[in-house]
Design a protein around this motif. Structure first.
Motif, mmCIF file in Angstrom:
data_model
loop_
_atom_site.group_PDB
_atom_site.id
_atom_site.type_symbol
_atom_site.label_atom_id
_atom_site.label_comp_id
_atom_site.label_asym_id
_atom_site.label_seq_id
_atom_site.Cartn_x
_atom_site.Cartn_y
_atom_site.Cartn_z
ATOM 1 N N LEU A 74 39.551 35.310 44.297
ATOM 2 C CA LEU A 74 39.194 36.373 43.676
ATOM 3 C C LEU A 74 39.878 37.357 43.194
ATOM 4 O O LEU A 74 41.239 37.307 43.412
ATOM 5 C CB LEU A 74 38.326 37.107 44.766
ATOM 6 C CG LEU A 74 37.320 38.395 44.622
ATOM 7 C CD1 LEU A 74 36.088 38.074 43.821
ATOM 8 C CD2 LEU A 74 37.053 39.165 45.747
ATOM 9 N N ALA A 75 39.605 38.126 42.057
ATOM 10 C CA ALA A 75 40.534 39.244 41.689
ATOM 11 C C ALA A 75 39.467 40.296 40.869
ATOM 12 O O ALA A 75 38.585 40.159 40.376
ATOM 13 C CB ALA A 75 41.181 38.500 40.410
ATOM 14 N N ARG A 76 40.266 41.576 41.106
ATOM 15 C CA ARG A 76 39.592 42.646 40.471
ATOM 16 C C ARG A 76 39.928 42.514 39.132
ATOM 17 O O ARG A 76 40.594 41.697 38.681
ATOM 18 C CB ARG A 76 40.164 43.774 41.208
ATOM 19 C CG ARG A 76 39.600 44.242 42.598
ATOM 20 C CD ARG A 76 40.493 45.344 43.150
ATOM 21 N NE ARG A 76 41.922 44.937 43.167
ATOM 22 C CZ ARG A 76 42.795 45.919 43.667
ATOM 23 N NH1 ARG A 76 42.485 47.034 43.863
ATOM 24 N NH2 ARG A 76 43.937 45.502 43.368
ATOM 25 N N PRO A 80 47.156 42.779 36.987
ATOM 26 C CA PRO A 80 47.825 42.042 38.286
ATOM 27 C C PRO A 80 47.137 41.273 39.196
ATOM 28 O O PRO A 80 47.606 40.246 39.576
ATOM 29 C CB PRO A 80 48.237 43.379 39.273
ATOM 30 C CG PRO A 80 48.278 44.419 38.083
ATOM 31 C CD PRO A 80 47.271 44.268 37.092
ATOM 32 N N ASP A 81 45.965 41.518 39.362
ATOM 33 C CA ASP A 81 44.971 40.566 40.232
ATOM 34 C C ASP A 81 44.712 39.398 39.636
ATOM 35 O O ASP A 81 44.912 38.166 40.306
ATOM 36 C CB ASP A 81 43.740 41.082 40.327
ATOM 37 C CG ASP A 81 43.687 42.545 41.508
ATOM 38 O OD1 ASP A 81 44.587 43.125 41.562
ATOM 39 O OD2 ASP A 81 42.667 42.354 42.382
ATOM 40 N N ILE A 82 44.393 39.231 38.350
ATOM 41 C CA ILE A 82 44.390 38.071 37.498
ATOM 42 C C ILE A 82 45.413 37.398 37.500
ATOM 43 O O ILE A 82 45.180 36.084 37.981
ATOM 44 C CB ILE A 82 43.632 38.412 36.366
ATOM 45 C CG1 ILE A 82 42.181 39.053 36.400
ATOM 46 C CG2 ILE A 82 43.356 37.084 35.228
ATOM 47 C CD1 ILE A 82 41.729 39.754 35.115
ATOM 48 N N ARG A 96 38.986 28.161 39.641
ATOM 49 C CA ARG A 96 38.317 28.866 39.100
ATOM 50 C C ARG A 96 38.713 30.221 39.268
ATOM 51 O O ARG A 96 39.059 30.749 40.556
ATOM 52 C CB ARG A 96 36.879 28.816 39.685
ATOM 53 C CG ARG A 96 36.011 30.056 38.985
ATOM 54 C CD ARG A 96 34.408 29.901 39.746
ATOM 55 N NE ARG A 96 33.888 28.712 39.220
ATOM 56 C CZ ARG A 96 32.691 28.454 39.395
ATOM 57 N NH1 ARG A 96 31.795 29.025 40.523
ATOM 58 N NH2 ARG A 96 31.919 27.292 39.207
ATOM 59 N N ILE A 97 38.980 31.312 38.426
ATOM 60 C CA ILE A 97 39.158 32.864 38.748
ATOM 61 C C ILE A 97 37.863 33.388 38.701
ATOM 62 O O ILE A 97 37.122 33.512 37.604
ATOM 63 C CB ILE A 97 40.198 33.064 37.509
ATOM 64 C CG1 ILE A 97 41.279 32.523 37.683
ATOM 65 C CG2 ILE A 97 40.267 34.859 37.663
ATOM 66 C CD1 ILE A 97 42.511 33.029 36.334
ATOM 67 N N HIS A 98 37.671 34.095 39.773
ATOM 68 C CA HIS A 98 36.328 34.894 39.876
ATOM 69 C C HIS A 98 36.560 36.492 39.702
ATOM 70 O O HIS A 98 37.369 36.948 40.721
ATOM 71 C CB HIS A 98 35.890 34.498 41.631
ATOM 72 C CG HIS A 98 34.560 35.423 41.730
ATOM 73 N ND1 HIS A 98 34.186 35.397 43.017
ATOM 74 C CD2 HIS A 98 33.694 36.077 40.920
ATOM 75 C CE1 HIS A 98 32.997 36.153 42.952
ATOM 76 N NE2 HIS A 98 32.864 36.401 41.866
#
Length: 443
Positions: A74-76, A80-82, A96-98
């Motif tokens: 999970l990422a906002r 930075p999150d991604i 998978r990036i969510h």
């Protein structure tokens, strides 16, 4: 006609872990991930890599060790999150990036303090950045069911155009009703160009006790991925229960003619492993896997079940992995029988641990005639108490990322990370909208 294939997205290790008392360390998450693999889920959401070093290491470890299912992080909707999610996921066979971003007016006004236009742009650029790292990108508009319908359509169009391959519609606060939720899915299918080329997913919370009902209603309206958790654990009142969704399709194929790849005989073992790992027991009357799910006390019911189990049981205990209780455990039982029953309950012991359970078992069996499953589970918990769990690997008492989030500061990103050309816009948005750092968990 062939039944429609449904993707089972398990978020026990991410949203489920947000349930009070259910946090897991790296070793525990990895153990649970292997059980989810045996269960046959299609996607394992392994964690939220930016949240802590421990969560990052858990996602990284699961990515390396569990190779069949898709592993999601999970990422906002910020760089930075991604970036952090990709660093944790890049070793996965199927990463998978969510990405998620709130879209309801109440969240935009009071939490994020951005306009709808800024929200659209941030979502679009975040999906583009995620897509530059990973072909498989999921986007969730947090609080979708309280989002203006026209704006929700705009958002879905924007992220699909940016490259999202799955669009998830979360009922973040468990607010919607089954018919209403079905209408939302139908509306999106009718109004959003290109949505037929992506997977529509749903993620339902149980605040009004309707998470499973809403999920099934969405499937009927055209959703093709369900997000759920073992034992229904999760934020507040929990998430849609994986075992209830799966068995609804197995028991009622006349209404839900879907192909779900889950191995239903692994449902009870998965439930038991999760209870052991978290120390949180399953309520006795929990559907499918509760202790009383196949128990009958009323005389009329007992009489019917003895004559034909189908009089009061719509599925067999064996179909969900509940062990056959014909093997009676008493003081004359040996280690082999005890080990077999432990395995049926979802526990696997090394010889030293089994010896310790056996010693306690013999003492108890001298006091009572038959040792039932609930007695055995108590003995197992004494051998593997919650207090003996390993702490998260390399995690400080208060993770720096969490401290930064609470203080409203920028995240400290351990180690240098190469910048991508698409990051400039997102870094600017992240710095400008510092209020978005005040929350870690969403969807």
């Amino acid at each position: 006609m062939e039944p429609v294939r449904i993707t089972v997205f398990d978020t026990t290790l991410r949203d489920g872990e947000q349930s009070p008392g259910c946090s897991m360390n790296v070793h525990e998450k990895l153990r649970m991930a292997h059980q989810l693999d045996r269960l046959g889920v299609d996607v394992i959401e392994a964690g939220f890599p930016i949240a802590s070093d421990g969560d990052f290491e858990a996602v990284q470890a699961i990515s390396a060790a569990v190779r069949r299912p898709i592993i999601a992080g999970l990422a906002r909707a910020c760089a930075p999150d991604i970036e952090r999610a990709w660093q944790a996921l890049k070793g996965a066979a199927r990463p998978r990036i969510h990405v998620f971003l709130a879209t309801s007016d109440i969240h935009l006004k009071y939490k994020l303090r951005i306009s709808r236009e800024q929200c659209l742009e941030q979502a679009r650029e975040s999906v583009r950045l995620a897509k530059s790292f990973c072909d498989d990108v999921e986007f969730s508009p947090e609080d979708a069911t309280r989002t203006d319908r026209d704006f929700l359509c705009q958002m879905m169009q924007a992220v699909i155009d940016a490259g999202a391959t799955t669009v998830n519609i979360p009922d973040t606060v468990g607010y919607t009703m089954p018919t209403e939720f079905a209408e939302i899915i139908e509306m999106l299918r009718e109004r959003v160009p290109g949505i037929e080329n992506v997977v529509i997913s749903v993620h339902c919370h149980n605040d009004l006790g309707l998470a499973v009902a809403n999920t099934l209603a969405a499937l009927g309206a055209g959703a093709r991925q369900v997000e759920c958790t073992i034992n229904g654990i999760g934020e507040r009142a929990g998430n849609a229960s994986l075992e209830e969704i799966v068995m609804a399709t197995r028991v009622r194929p006349d209404r839900y003619a879907y192909d779900v790849a889950v191995v239903s005989e692994q449902l009870f073992p998965a439930s038991q492993v999760l209870s052991e790992v978290t120390g949180v027991p399953v309520q006795p009357n929990k559907a499918i896997i509760g202790r009383n799910a196949f128990a009958h006390e009323a005389g009329i019911h007992q009489d019917g079940v003895l004559k034909n189990p189908l009089t009061y049981e719509i599925m067999t205990p064996q179909s969900v992995g509940v062990p056959d209780s014909r093997l009676v455990l008493g003081k004359h039982s040996g280690r082999h029988a005890l080990s077999l029953r432990c395995e049926q309950l979802g526990y696997h012991f090394e010889r030293r641990e089994l010896d310790e359970v056996y010693r306690k078992f013999v003492v108890l069996a001298d006091q009572i005639k038959h040792v039932e499953d609930h007695h055995l589970l108590q003995l197992i918990r004494e051998v593997r108490p919650v207090a003996r769990r390993m702490p998260p690997a390399h995690v400080e008492a208060v993770p720096p990322a969490v401290v930064a989030a609470v203080a409203g500061q920028s995240f400290h990103m351990p180690g240098p990370i190469e910048r991508h050309p698409l990051e400039m816009t997102l870094h600017s948005a992240h710095e400008h909208h510092g209020d978005q750092e005040d929350y870690l968990w969403g969807v």
